[in-house]
Each structure stands twice: as structure tokens, then as C-alpha cells.
Design a protein around this motif. Structure first.
Motif, PDB file in Angstrom:
ATOM      1  N   THR A 175      17.973  26.038  33.202  1.00 11.47           N
ATOM      2  CA  THR A 175      17.503  24.659  33.320  1.00 11.47           C
ATOM      3  C   THR A 175      18.709  23.730  33.288  1.00 11.47           C
ATOM      4  O   THR A 175      19.654  23.949  32.533  1.00 11.47           O
ATOM      5  N   VAL A 176      18.657  22.705  34.122  1.00 10.45           N
ATOM      6  CA  VAL A 176      19.712  21.694  34.121  1.00 10.45           C
ATOM      7  C   VAL A 176      19.145  20.441  33.467  1.00 10.45           C
ATOM      8  O   VAL A 176      18.216  19.816  33.992  1.00 10.45           O
ATOM      9  N   PHE A 177      19.690  20.088  32.315  1.00 11.07           N
ATOM     10  CA  PHE A 177      19.260  18.901  31.579  1.00 11.07           C
ATOM     11  C   PHE A 177      20.118  17.707  32.003  1.00 11.07           C
ATOM     12  O   PHE A 177      21.327  17.837  32.206  1.00 11.07           O
ATOM     13  N   PHE A 178      19.481  16.555  32.112  1.00  6.77           N
ATOM     14  CA  PHE A 178      20.186  15.325  32.475  1.00  6.77           C
ATOM     15  C   PHE A 178      19.910  14.285  31.394  1.00  6.77           C
ATOM     16  O   PHE A 178      18.748  13.970  31.113  1.00  6.77           O
ATOM     17  N   ALA A 179      20.976  13.781  30.774  1.00  6.66           N
ATOM     18  CA  ALA A 179      20.835  12.798  29.701  1.00  6.66           C
ATOM     19  C   ALA A 179      21.378  11.454  30.165  1.00  6.66           C
ATOM     20  O   ALA A 179      22.542  11.339  30.548  1.00  6.66           O
ATOM     21  N   MET A 180      20.531  10.434  30.124  1.00  6.69           N
ATOM     22  CA  MET A 180      20.930   9.088  30.537  1.00  6.69           C
ATOM     23  C   MET A 180      20.069   8.068  29.804  1.00  6.69           C
ATOM     24  O   MET A 180      19.060   8.414  29.183  1.00  6.69           O
ATOM     25  N   GLU A 181      20.467   6.829  29.871  1.00  2.00           N
ATOM     26  CA  GLU A 181      19.708   5.745  29.263  1.00  2.00           C
ATOM     27  C   GLU A 181      19.187   4.812  30.350  1.00  2.00           C
ATOM     28  O   GLU A 181      19.767   4.731  31.436  1.00  2.00           O
ATOM     29  N   SER A 182      18.121   4.107  30.054  1.00  2.76           N
ATOM     30  CA  SER A 182      17.599   3.155  31.035  1.00  2.76           C
ATOM     31  C   SER A 182      18.356   1.837  30.971  1.00  2.76           C
ATOM     32  O   SER A 182      18.613   1.204  31.998  1.00  2.76           O
ATOM     33  N   LEU A 183      18.739   1.418  29.769  1.00  6.02           N
ATOM     34  CA  LEU A 183      19.499   0.181  29.564  1.00  6.02           C
ATOM     35  C   LEU A 183      20.582   0.477  28.527  1.00  6.02           C
ATOM     36  O   LEU A 183      20.269   0.891  27.413  1.00  6.02           O
ATOM     37  N   TYR A 184      21.826   0.285  28.919  1.00  4.98           N
ATOM     38  CA  TYR A 184      22.940   0.624  28.038  1.00  4.98           C
ATOM     39  C   TYR A 184      23.308  -0.558  27.151  1.00  4.98           C
ATOM     40  O   TYR A 184      23.274  -1.710  27.583  1.00  4.98           O
ATOM     41  N   SER A 185      23.685  -0.241  25.912  1.00  2.84           N
ATOM     42  CA  SER A 185      23.757  -1.269  24.883  1.00  2.84           C
ATOM     43  C   SER A 185      25.072  -2.030  24.822  1.00  2.84           C
ATOM     44  O   SER A 185      25.160  -3.031  24.121  1.00  2.84           O
ATOM     45  N   ILE A 200      19.722  14.267  42.102  1.00  5.25           N
ATOM     46  CA  ILE A 200      19.308  15.461  41.346  1.00  5.25           C
ATOM     47  C   ILE A 200      18.337  16.290  42.163  1.00  5.25           C
ATOM     48  O   ILE A 200      18.437  17.522  42.227  1.00  5.25           O
ATOM     49  N   GLU A 201      17.395  15.610  42.814  1.00  2.00           N
ATOM     50  CA  GLU A 201      16.360  16.304  43.587  1.00  2.00           C
ATOM     51  C   GLU A 201      16.952  17.082  44.757  1.00  2.00           C
ATOM     52  O   GLU A 201      16.422  18.134  45.148  1.00  2.00           O
ATOM     53  N   ARG A 202      18.060  16.605  45.310  1.00  3.73           N
ATOM     54  CA  ARG A 202      18.678  17.287  46.447  1.00  3.73           C
ATOM     55  C   ARG A 202      19.363  18.594  46.043  1.00  3.73           C
ATOM     56  O   ARG A 202      19.495  19.499  46.857  1.00  3.73           O
ATOM     57  N   TYR A 203      19.788  18.682  44.805  1.00  2.00           N
ATOM     58  CA  TYR A 203      20.599  19.828  44.402  1.00  2.00           C
ATOM     59  C   TYR A 203      19.890  20.810  43.464  1.00  2.00           C
ATOM     60  O   TYR A 203      20.222  21.999  43.450  1.00  2.00           O
ATOM     61  N   ILE A 204      18.944  20.324  42.674  1.00  5.90           N
ATOM     62  CA  ILE A 204      18.306  21.172  41.667  1.00  5.90           C
ATOM     63  C   ILE A 204      16.803  21.223  41.920  1.00  5.90           C
ATOM     64  O   ILE A 204      16.151  20.179  41.993  1.00  5.90           O
ATOM     65  N   PRO A 205      16.218  22.417  42.078  1.00  7.23           N
ATOM     66  CA  PRO A 205      14.763  22.514  42.267  1.00  7.23           C
ATOM     67  C   PRO A 205      14.024  21.862  41.100  1.00  7.23           C
ATOM     68  O   PRO A 205      14.492  21.911  39.956  1.00  7.23           O
ATOM     69  N   ARG A 206      12.913  21.267  41.387  1.00  7.97           N
ATOM     70  CA  ARG A 206      12.168  20.527  40.352  1.00  7.97           C
ATOM     71  C   ARG A 206      11.871  21.386  39.134  1.00  7.97           C
ATOM     72  O   ARG A 206      11.953  20.902  37.990  1.00  7.97           O
ATOM     73  N   GLU A 207      11.553  22.648  39.338  1.00  7.90           N
ATOM     74  CA  GLU A 207      11.181  23.504  38.207  1.00  7.90           C
ATOM     75  C   GLU A 207      12.371  23.821  37.294  1.00  7.90           C
ATOM     76  O   GLU A 207      12.191  24.310  36.170  1.00  7.90           O
ATOM     77  N   ARG A 208      13.581  23.523  37.753  1.00 13.20           N
ATOM     78  CA  ARG A 208      14.765  23.772  36.919  1.00 13.20           C
ATOM     79  C   ARG A 208      15.345  22.488  36.339  1.00 13.20           C
ATOM     80  O   ARG A 208      16.368  22.523  35.667  1.00 13.20           O
ATOM     81  N   GLN A 209      14.702  21.361  36.572  1.00 14.65           N
ATOM     82  CA  GLN A 209      15.200  20.086  36.054  1.00 14.65           C
ATOM     83  C   GLN A 209      14.539  19.741  34.720  1.00 14.65           C
ATOM     84  O   GLN A 209      13.381  20.057  34.484  1.00 14.65           O
ATOM     85  N   CYS A 210      15.304  19.059  33.859  1.00 17.71           N
ATOM     86  CA  CYS A 210      14.722  18.379  32.697  1.00 17.71           C
ATOM     87  C   CYS A 210      15.481  17.072  32.529  1.00 17.71           C
ATOM     88  O   CYS A 210      16.596  17.047  31.995  1.00 17.71           O
ATOM     89  N   VAL A 211      14.882  15.997  33.014  1.00 15.92           N
ATOM     90  CA  VAL A 211      15.504  14.668  32.953  1.00 15.92           C
ATOM     91  C   VAL A 211      15.059  13.989  31.656  1.00 15.92           C
ATOM     92  O   VAL A 211      13.863  13.835  31.403  1.00 15.92           O
ATOM     93  N   VAL A 212      16.047  13.616  30.840  1.00 18.50           N
ATOM     94  CA  VAL A 212      15.778  13.000  29.540  1.00 18.50           C
ATOM     95  C   VAL A 212      16.279  11.559  29.573  1.00 18.50           C
ATOM     96  O   VAL A 212      17.467  11.313  29.781  1.00 18.50           O
ATOM     97  N   LEU A 213      15.381  10.617  29.364  1.00 20.03           N
ATOM     98  CA  LEU A 213      15.714   9.194  29.461  1.00 20.03           C
ATOM     99  C   LEU A 213      15.563   8.524  28.099  1.00 20.03           C
ATOM    100  O   LEU A 213      14.480   8.518  27.514  1.00 20.03           O
TER     101      LEU A 213
END
Length: 444
Positions: A175-185, A200-213
Motif C-alpha cells: 500500500t502507498v500511503f499519502f500524508a498531506m494537510e488541507s490547510l497548512y498552519s 496519484i491516480e495515474r501511478y498507483i491503482p486505487r486498491e493500493r492507495q491510502c490517502v490521509v488528509l
């Protein structure tokens, strides 16, 4: 003085010599004080809301249990009040499940320390919150599989993804995890989420993504009734849960909503799949070994969400956006005559979302956070305090060297007169610095 105190004192002295020394400061911000607080994250001014206070006190008076939860969630601290609030958040945020934490820090540390496995990847924005880094340091993911990308840069994340997909095989199950914020402090800038998600969608199949916001600074402020930027983009959820899903399937798998900023309380909720929720309950040490949120906090959160979902909540969000637009207009005028080596703002943030026509917010909402960059943040902060404004300096290691600043945080309850006063004080500072520069030139 013990040998330990001697060694620690030397390290503290090094901080002082670099102008990085921190200390606790108390300010009187009561109604009788002349100080105006521009450092608070109380974006919606809820902590001073009289109706909210009255609602909270009335509910306390009618509730038998108002003090501690008496134990962790796995012992005696899992009450019907805690579970009911989690159910409310599931419905409100359109999430398949929700799990309460004592703080956003605990939630991020819990997730990133336990959920990513040794063969997984974690790709993160270089300016993501320190709690993510602390979680990753406790994780089993090797250092070489934790890779930053340049802040808010779709091209940079594409370069990272090219590299890791080149290394992977066709039967890669990681799984490829992606860590980002919506608004940076620090800069008060928004993540260009649609562009990042498209890459992300172009390179990693949806079933292998975990986007953390991480939505710590946008909870309560953006999206319908303050549901956050992920929701405003229609990207919330990421899971199929049958007829409970009210909108289309989004690409953000996990969202962190915190309660210590615009919500005016404490704690946090992690919005995720039921499986991730169960996994955290079994493996997340900050959750397992911490006493659950007290009943008084649960009651306060119920009261706050009543406000956030009301006309009053809409009005507060609208007031905050109006103040944000106003101060930006004034600062543009001031900074147009100010050399950048005295004071300047970061580049204008890209706003990756628009509000719906039915929303009370402007079509392109602004940010309640402004980072005014200056090589003399401590001196500017002291000057503004003398003028009656609490504006705190931010220095390395919180920001990279060269990113020293004072940070201005806006609140819905502020008046235009207060904003006028702050900008006038900033103008006085600029004039003093310009005069000093001209004096130096005259002597050369």
C-alpha cells in the motif's frame, strides 16, 4: 546544579544564542484587557460564544455524568455518549466509521505508527505536521520507504511516484500511503488536492492507495456546515458502504478532524474504514493506554456541533471569510511599498475548491492564517505587543531557516477596527525599519 542540569543548560543556551529559545507566556485577553489576540486558533470565536456557553451549562445541569470517563475506551471509558458522538460524526462527515482520540497528535501518531506495514510506502508533503513524523519514527516502515515531496507540488510527487513504481513489480501488493494537510498552519496555504490526487491516480491503482488528509485547520470552517475541504471537493470517504453513502465515492481514505482549533474544545476524530478503526483499537498505544475523553468534553462537542449545523455557524464562517478578505486588501496596500527584506507574505495560495451556490461562504474562501515573513520576528512580535496586539514569532526548527515569521490568526468575532489597528501598527514597524535602512545608507 546536577550534572544533568549542567548539560541541559548548555543545550538551552545554544537555543538562546540562535534565537530559538521557547518559554511559556501568559497574556490577559479578558474583555477588560487592552490586548487583542492574533495568535489564537479559535477561528470561529466559539470559545467566547454566550449562547454556546449557556447551551453547554444547561446540558451539564441535566446530565448525570459530567466529569472523567474513568478509564480508557477498552476499559470503562467506552460509554454510550462516546459511541453516540462517533455515530454523529459518521453521518455528519459522510464516513463509514469514526474513532475518537484525545488529540490530533494522538490520532496521527497512532495511525502512522501502526497502520503502514514494513513493505508499504509513505509519501508525505515535506511540511506535513510533526505528529506524522513522530508516528513514522515509531512505525515498521523502513526510512528509505518514507519519502517526502516538495510542498504542494504535483510535479514533485509525480517524480517520487515514478521512482517507486519503477522499483515495483507487477504483482506488488504494498500500500502507498499519502500524508498531506488541507490547510497548512504556517503559510495559511491550501493543498492543491485535486491535482495531487490526479497524479496519484495515474501511478498507483486505487486498491493500493491510502490517502490521509489532516483537516486540523479546516474543521468547522470549510465545506457545508464546516465538514472540511475534503468534503467540499466531494472526495471524502473512499469506501463502498451500500445505501449509507449519500454522495459519490471519493479518493480520500482517511480524514483527521481536530477539535482544539475552530471547534474550540479538545480531542479529535479519525474518519476511516471500519477495518482501520478496529485495527487502531487493537494496536494504537496512545488510544489503548490513555483515559478516554471526559464526559464534559463529549457534552461540549455535542453543543458545538449544534452550533456548526445552525444559522449561527454559517454566520460565523461568513464573518471569518469577510475579515480574511479585508485584512488581505489592507496588507496588499502596505506591502506594495515595503521591501521584501523587511516584511512580505508567501505567494498567494491556490484555492482548490469552491463553495456550493447554497453555501453562505464566498465562492473562493480565504484563509484565516497569514504568515508574515521577516528576518526579525522576535523584535516585530515585541513591537506589536507594545501596541496591544499578541502576534507570536515562529522560528526554526518549527519553520525552515529563512522562513522566520510572525503568524497572524484571524477570528470570526474580530471587527474591522481591530484589523485596522493591527495594520497601522505593522505600517509603523515598516516605517521605523525603512528609516533605519536609510540612515545606514546615508553614512556609507
Amino acid at each position: 546544579m546536577t550534572e544533568l542540569d549542567t548539560r541541559l543548560s548548555k543545550l538551552l543556551q545554544g537555543r538562546k544564542e540562535k534565537n530559538r529559545y521557547r518559554s511559556l507566556k501568559e497574556y490577559d485577553t479578558s474583555s477588560s484587557s487592552a490586548l487583542v489576540d492574533f495568535s489564537s486558533n479559535d477561528y470561529l470565536s466559539l470559545t467566547s460564544s454566550t449562547p454556546l456557553r449557556e447551551s453547554f451549562l444547561a446540558r451539564l445541569a441535566s446530565t448525570p455524568s459530567i466529569f472523567g470517563s474513568t478509564g480508557s475506551r477498552l476499559l470503562s471509558g467506552c460509554t454510550s455518549s462516546h459511541s453516540s458522538l462517533e455515530k454523529r460524526f459518521e453521518e455528519f462527515f459522510n464516513s463509514p466509521s469514526a474513532l475518537l482520540f484525545n488529540s490530533g497528535w494522538d490520532a496521527n501518531v497512532s495511525f502512522f505508527a501502526t497502520v503502514p506495514q514494513p513493505n508499504d510506502w509513505v509519501i508525505y508533503d515535506e511540511l506535513v505536521h510533526a505528529s506524522v513524523h513522530s508516528g513514522l519514527r515509531s512505525s515498521r516502515v523502513p526510512v528509505e520507504r518514507r519519502i517526502p515531496f516538495n510542498h504542494n507540488d504535483p510535479e514533485s510527487i509525480e517524480i517520487v511516484l515514478r521512482g517507486i513504481t519503477k522499483e515495483g513489480s507487477s504483482n506488488d501488493k504494498s500500500t502507498v500511503f499519502f500524508a498531506m494537510e488541507s490547510l497548512y498552519s504556517m503559510d495559511g496555504d491550501f493543498s492543491p488536492l485535486p491535482s495531487l490526487l490526479d497524479v496519484i491516480e495515474r501511478y498507483i491503482p486505487r486498491e493500493r492507495q491510502c490517502v490521509v488528509l489532516d483537516e486540523a485547520h479546516s474543521t468547522g470552517v470549510y465545506g457545508d456546515n464546516g465538514r472540511g475541504i475534503g468534503y467540499a471537493l466531494g472526495e471524502e470517504g473512499g469506501f463502498d458502504i451500500g445505501d449509507r453513502r449519500k454522495r459519490g465515492k471519493g479518493r480520500i481514505d482517511v480524514r483527521l478532524m481536530t477539535f482544539g482549533k475552530a471547534v474550540g474544545c479538545s480531542g479529535a476524530v479519525l474518519l476511516c474504514s471500519p477495518t482501520v478503526r478496529s485495527f487502531l483499537i487493537n494496536f494504537a498505544r496512545p488510544l489503548i493506554f490513555s483515559t478516554a475523553l471526559p464526559h464534559s468534553t463529549i457534552i461540549s462537542l455535542e453543543c458545538v456541533w449544534d452550533v456548526l449545523q445552525s444559522e449561527e455557524g454559517d454566520q460565523r464562517r461568513q464573518n471569518l471569510m469577510s475579515i480574511s478578505t479585508y485584512i488581505h486588501t489592507l496588507l496588499e496596500q502596505l506591502l506594495s511599498r515595503t521591501p521584501s527584506d523587511i516584511l512580505h507574505l508567501p505567494p498567494d495560495p491556490i484555492i482548490p475548491f469552491a463553495t456550493s451556490p447554497s453555501s453562505s461562504l464566498p465562492t473562493k474562501p480565504g484563509s484565516p492564517i497569514l504568515g508574515l515573513l521577516t528576518p526579525s520576528p522576535h523584535a516585530l512580535s515585541t513591537f506589536l505587543l507594545e501596541k496591544g496586539f499578541i502576534v507570536r514569532p515562529v522560528v526554526p526548527p518549527t519553520v525552515p531557516p529563512g522562513g522566520e515569521r510572525v503568524r497572524i490568526c484571524l477570528r470570526a468575532g474580530m471587527t474591522k477596527e481591530v484589523i485596522d489597528g493591527l495594520v497601522v501598527a505593522l505600517g509603523d514597524w515598516v516605517d521605523i525599519r525603512l528609516a533605519a535602512k536609510n540612515e545606514v545608507r546615508a553614512k556609507l
